[in-house]
Write a protein that holds these residues in place. Sequence first.
Motif, PDB file in Angstrom:
ATOM      1  N   ALA A 101     -17.021  -0.930 -39.894  1.00  0.00           N
ATOM      2  CA  ALA A 101     -16.522   0.368 -39.429  1.00  0.00           C
ATOM      3  C   ALA A 101     -15.070   0.262 -38.975  1.00  0.00           C
ATOM      4  O   ALA A 101     -14.245   1.127 -39.292  1.00  0.00           O
ATOM      5  N   VAL A 115     -18.993   6.979 -37.800  1.00  0.00           N
ATOM      6  CA  VAL A 115     -17.700   6.751 -37.164  1.00  0.00           C
ATOM      7  C   VAL A 115     -17.001   8.100 -37.014  1.00  0.00           C
ATOM      8  O   VAL A 115     -16.915   8.867 -37.975  1.00  0.00           O
ATOM      9  N   TYR A 142     -24.114   2.329 -34.926  1.00  0.00           N
ATOM     10  CA  TYR A 142     -24.796   1.856 -36.127  1.00  0.00           C
ATOM     11  C   TYR A 142     -26.215   1.444 -35.779  1.00  0.00           C
ATOM     12  O   TYR A 142     -26.570   1.276 -34.613  1.00  0.00           O
ATOM     13  N   THR A 173     -18.242   5.032 -32.444  1.00  0.00           N
ATOM     14  CA  THR A 173     -18.799   4.316 -33.577  1.00  0.00           C
ATOM     15  C   THR A 173     -20.185   3.857 -33.169  1.00  0.00           C
ATOM     16  O   THR A 173     -20.357   3.277 -32.098  1.00  0.00           O
ATOM     17  N   TRP A 233     -13.305   9.828 -35.310  1.00  0.00           N
ATOM     18  CA  TRP A 233     -11.998   9.484 -34.764  1.00  0.00           C
ATOM     19  C   TRP A 233     -11.140  10.735 -34.637  1.00  0.00           C
ATOM     20  O   TRP A 233     -11.427  11.763 -35.231  1.00  0.00           O
ATOM     21  N   ALA A 286     -10.197   5.804 -32.346  1.00  0.00           N
ATOM     22  CA  ALA A 286     -11.654   5.780 -32.476  1.00  0.00           C
ATOM     23  C   ALA A 286     -12.270   6.565 -31.330  1.00  0.00           C
ATOM     24  O   ALA A 286     -11.969   6.321 -30.167  1.00  0.00           O
ATOM     25  N   GLN A 294     -11.704   2.043 -40.590  1.00  0.00           N
ATOM     26  CA  GLN A 294     -10.735   2.830 -39.818  1.00  0.00           C
ATOM     27  C   GLN A 294      -9.311   2.315 -40.046  1.00  0.00           C
ATOM     28  O   GLN A 294      -8.366   3.108 -40.153  1.00  0.00           O
ATOM     29  N   GLN A 322     -14.619  12.321 -39.402  1.00  0.00           N
ATOM     30  CA  GLN A 322     -15.638  11.288 -39.552  1.00  0.00           C
ATOM     31  C   GLN A 322     -15.523  10.622 -40.909  1.00  0.00           C
ATOM     32  O   GLN A 322     -15.143  11.249 -41.890  1.00  0.00           O
ATOM     33  N   THR A 368     -24.488   3.783 -40.245  1.00  0.00           N
ATOM     34  CA  THR A 368     -23.267   3.719 -39.446  1.00  0.00           C
ATOM     35  C   THR A 368     -22.620   5.097 -39.419  1.00  0.00           C
ATOM     36  O   THR A 368     -22.546   5.768 -40.438  1.00  0.00           O
TER      37      THR A 368
END
Length: 105
Positions: free
Chosen positions: A46, A17, A33, A31, A19, A28, A50, A3, A15
Amino acid sequence: AEQLPPHLMHGEPSTRVAWDRLPLALSAVYTFYDPEATRRSLGTQAVLQQIEVARQAELPHVYLGYWVPGSRKMEYKRDYQPLEVFSGGQWRRFEPDRGTRSDLR
């Protein structure tokens, strides 16, 4: 899944994220937010984060997940090109403004 640190807004996470790191890509997983902060383009931020993580890890690809043509929630993925589709057992470049549904099979 790894993350990114959460993006903070007014001291609260806005937010998140997550992956997976693959041999040649950052993939990903999820994600999300704060929907109250849509004007801040947190989804775009975001994705750009990435891309930067992948660049620093020397990974040549960022996989944003499935793209469903006509899905309003997934439309943002068209903004990140070159766009590739997996079709017929291989990855191919795809230009969404020129392609047709048959290009996606």
